[in-house]
Write a protein that holds these residues in place. Structure first.
Motif, PDB file in Angstrom:
ATOM      1  N   GLY A  34       0.792  -1.225   0.000  1.00  0.00           N
ATOM      2  CA  GLY A  34       0.000   0.000   0.000  1.00  0.00           C
ATOM      3  C   GLY A  34       0.821   1.270   0.000  1.00  0.00           C
ATOM      4  N   SER A  35       2.086   1.156   0.374  1.00  0.00           N
ATOM      5  CA  SER A  35       2.941   2.340   0.398  1.00  0.00           C
ATOM      6  C   SER A  35       3.506   2.681  -0.981  1.00  0.00           C
ATOM      7  N   LEU A  36       3.213   1.841  -1.980  1.00  0.00           N
ATOM      8  CA  LEU A  36       3.707   2.092  -3.341  1.00  0.00           C
ATOM      9  C   LEU A  36       2.801   3.120  -4.019  1.00  0.00           C
ATOM     10  N   ASP A  37       2.982   4.365  -3.646  1.00  0.00           N
ATOM     11  CA  ASP A  37       2.063   5.422  -4.062  1.00  0.00           C
ATOM     12  C   ASP A  37       1.992   5.589  -5.574  1.00  0.00           C
ATOM     13  N   ASN A  38       3.057   5.272  -6.286  1.00  0.00           N
ATOM     14  CA  ASN A  38       3.069   5.473  -7.734  1.00  0.00           C
ATOM     15  C   ASN A  38       2.154   4.491  -8.469  1.00  0.00           C
ATOM     16  N   TYR A  39       1.702   3.448  -7.773  1.00  0.00           N
ATOM     17  CA  TYR A  39       0.862   2.443  -8.404  1.00  0.00           C
ATOM     18  C   TYR A  39      -0.554   2.420  -7.830  1.00  0.00           C
ATOM     19  N   ARG A  40      -0.836   3.346  -6.942  1.00  0.00           N
ATOM     20  CA  ARG A  40      -2.166   3.395  -6.342  1.00  0.00           C
ATOM     21  C   ARG A  40      -3.156   4.051  -7.300  1.00  0.00           C
ATOM     22  N   LEU A  41      -4.402   3.527  -7.319  1.00  0.00           N
ATOM     23  CA  LEU A  41      -5.462   4.127  -8.128  1.00  0.00           C
ATOM     24  C   LEU A  41      -6.125   5.298  -7.413  1.00  0.00           C
ATOM     25  N   HIS A  42      -5.911   5.398  -6.113  1.00  0.00           N
ATOM     26  CA  HIS A  42      -6.371   6.537  -5.308  1.00  0.00           C
ATOM     27  C   HIS A  42      -5.294   6.838  -4.279  1.00  0.00           C
ATOM     28  N   SER A  43      -5.233   8.064  -3.870  1.00  0.00           N
ATOM     29  CA  SER A  43      -4.245   8.432  -2.852  1.00  0.00           C
ATOM     30  C   SER A  43      -4.669   7.888  -1.488  1.00  0.00           C
ATOM     31  N   ARG A  44      -3.706   7.784  -0.604  1.00  0.00           N
ATOM     32  CA  ARG A  44      -4.036   7.350   0.759  1.00  0.00           C
ATOM     33  C   ARG A  44      -4.947   8.369   1.453  1.00  0.00           C
ATOM     34  N   LYS A  45      -4.804   9.621   1.092  1.00  0.00           N
ATOM     35  CA  LYS A  45      -5.681  10.647   1.654  1.00  0.00           C
ATOM     36  C   LYS A  45      -7.123  10.401   1.226  1.00  0.00           C
ATOM     37  N   ASP A  46      -7.335  10.084  -0.049  1.00  0.00           N
ATOM     38  CA  ASP A  46      -8.690   9.776  -0.527  1.00  0.00           C
ATOM     39  C   ASP A  46      -9.252   8.547   0.183  1.00  0.00           C
ATOM     40  N   GLU A  47      -8.417   7.540   0.395  1.00  0.00           N
ATOM     41  CA  GLU A  47      -8.862   6.334   1.089  1.00  0.00           C
ATOM     42  C   GLU A  47      -9.371   6.668   2.489  1.00  0.00           C
ATOM     43  N   ASP A  48      -8.659   7.563   3.171  1.00  0.00           N
ATOM     44  CA  ASP A  48      -9.054   7.930   4.531  1.00  0.00           C
ATOM     45  C   ASP A  48     -10.286   8.820   4.554  1.00  0.00           C
ATOM     46  N   GLU A  49     -10.416   9.715   3.566  1.00  0.00           N
ATOM     47  CA  GLU A  49     -11.474  10.727   3.607  1.00  0.00           C
ATOM     48  C   GLU A  49     -12.772  10.284   2.911  1.00  0.00           C
ATOM     49  N   LYS A  50     -12.672   9.501   1.845  1.00  0.00           N
ATOM     50  CA  LYS A  50     -13.860   9.164   1.059  1.00  0.00           C
ATOM     51  C   LYS A  50     -14.588   7.930   1.569  1.00  0.00           C
ATOM     52  N   ASN A  51     -13.873   6.996   2.157  1.00  0.00           N
ATOM     53  CA  ASN A  51     -14.522   5.781   2.641  1.00  0.00           C
ATOM     54  C   ASN A  51     -15.379   6.083   3.859  1.00  0.00           C
ATOM     55  N   LEU A  52     -16.521   5.418   3.926  1.00  0.00           N
ATOM     56  CA  LEU A  52     -17.529   5.730   4.931  1.00  0.00           C
ATOM     57  C   LEU A  52     -17.614   4.685   6.035  1.00  0.00           C
ATOM     58  N   VAL A  53     -16.593   3.856   6.155  1.00  0.00           N
ATOM     59  CA  VAL A  53     -16.583   2.808   7.166  1.00  0.00           C
ATOM     60  C   VAL A  53     -15.142   2.625   7.647  1.00  0.00           C
ATOM     61  N   SER A  54     -14.992   2.339   8.925  1.00  0.00           N
ATOM     62  CA  SER A  54     -13.654   2.146   9.476  1.00  0.00           C
ATOM     63  C   SER A  54     -13.102   0.781   9.094  1.00  0.00           C
ATOM     64  N   LYS A  55     -11.803   0.658   9.083  1.00  0.00           N
ATOM     65  CA  LYS A  55     -11.174  -0.619   8.741  1.00  0.00           C
ATOM     66  C   LYS A  55     -11.476  -1.678   9.795  1.00  0.00           C
TER      67      LYS A  55
END
Length: 262
Positions: A34-55
């Motif tokens: 998950g830390s391979l930011d160059n291959y992510r389809l969304h940023s980690r910031k988007d993952e934290d802000e857009k998802n509506l449920v906790s891990k």
């Protein structure tokens, strides 16, 4: 099936447990990636802000679905046990296994496409059941089976049971088929586009294709899962995409035709 230590574990037990182990091991590998930011389809910031449920809630939801699947698999193997000859399973040719796998893939894809699409078209089912999965606007690997328990039962568990029964595969063959299907499902939700990924090379249905469906503009398209895109193409719900580099880093799957609301 006899293990190297001499301990014998039944094919039925392995067929029940192996896909669960595969799910958490494979998704765990993607957590490390998950830390391979160059291959992510969304940023980690988007993952934290857009998802509506906790891990934490995602993990609990997945474990619940897997518990239900284990119970259903145990019952299914018990009911069909007398029909499966262990000696015959060992003698099954590769051609027969290949045919069984292909039939199982087609059955699972067909069941999931029409059930999945109906859960989007029926406003009650979407609002109260399927929308739980779409709380993950930015998918990630161990959220692949995060569903409402009823959806998990209808789409995945019953769909898997039908593919097992219609294909005629043995419990031993099911170990490999359902482990493979689990790998594919996790990969489709991994949120990464890694170079050389064999699933991307073999299947048009992949992490970018499914990511389109998880976005608000694409939730009326790309219903097919987990293997082929056949039904989307036939029934007009196929949404092609292109992979573009984001200026902030990483990649983005963008539709290459207009998404219509109706």
């Amino acid at each position: 099936m006899e293990m190297m230590s001499g301990l014998e574990i039944s094919d039925e037990l392995l067929g029940t447990v192996a896909p669960i182990i595969v799910y958490w091991v494979y998704s765990g590998i993607y957590v490390l990636f998950g830390s391979l930011d160059n291959y992510r389809l969304h940023s980690r910031k988007d993952e934290d802000e857009k998802n509506l449920v906790s891990k934490k809630d995602v993990v609990k939801g997945v474990l619940l679905q897997q518990a239900v699947q284990a119970v259903v698999a145990t019952i299914l193997f018990a009911v069909t046990g007398s029909e499966n000859d262990p000696a015959q399973a060992q003698q099954t040719s590769l051609i027969v296994l290949g045919r069984q796998f292909l039939v199982a893939m087609m059955v699972l894809d067909t069941w999931q496409y029409f059930m999945h699409r109906y859960m989007h078209q029926n406003k009650f089912l979407y609002r109260h059941i399927h929308s739980q999965h779409h709380r993950l606007v930015v998918p990630y690997a161990f959220g692949a089976l995060y569903n409402h328990p009823l959806e998990g039962l209808l789409l995945d568990t019953i769909g898997g049971a039908l593919s097992f029964l219609v294909s005629g595969m043995s419990p031993r063959a099911s170990i490999f088929f359902f482990s493979f299907a689990t790998l594919k499902t996790v990969d489709d939700h991994c949120g990464l586009w890694l170079p050389g990924n064999i699933f991307h090379l073999l299947f048009g249905n992949n992490s970018a294709y499914h990511d389109i469906h998880h976005q608000l503009y694409g939730n009326k398209y790309n219903f097919s899962q987990p293997f082929f895109v056949m039904w989307d193409r036939i029934l007009g719900t196929y949404m092609p995409y292109s992979l573009e580099k984001r200026t902030s880093g990483g990649l983005e799957a963008r539709p290459t035709k207009e998404c219509k609301d109706d």
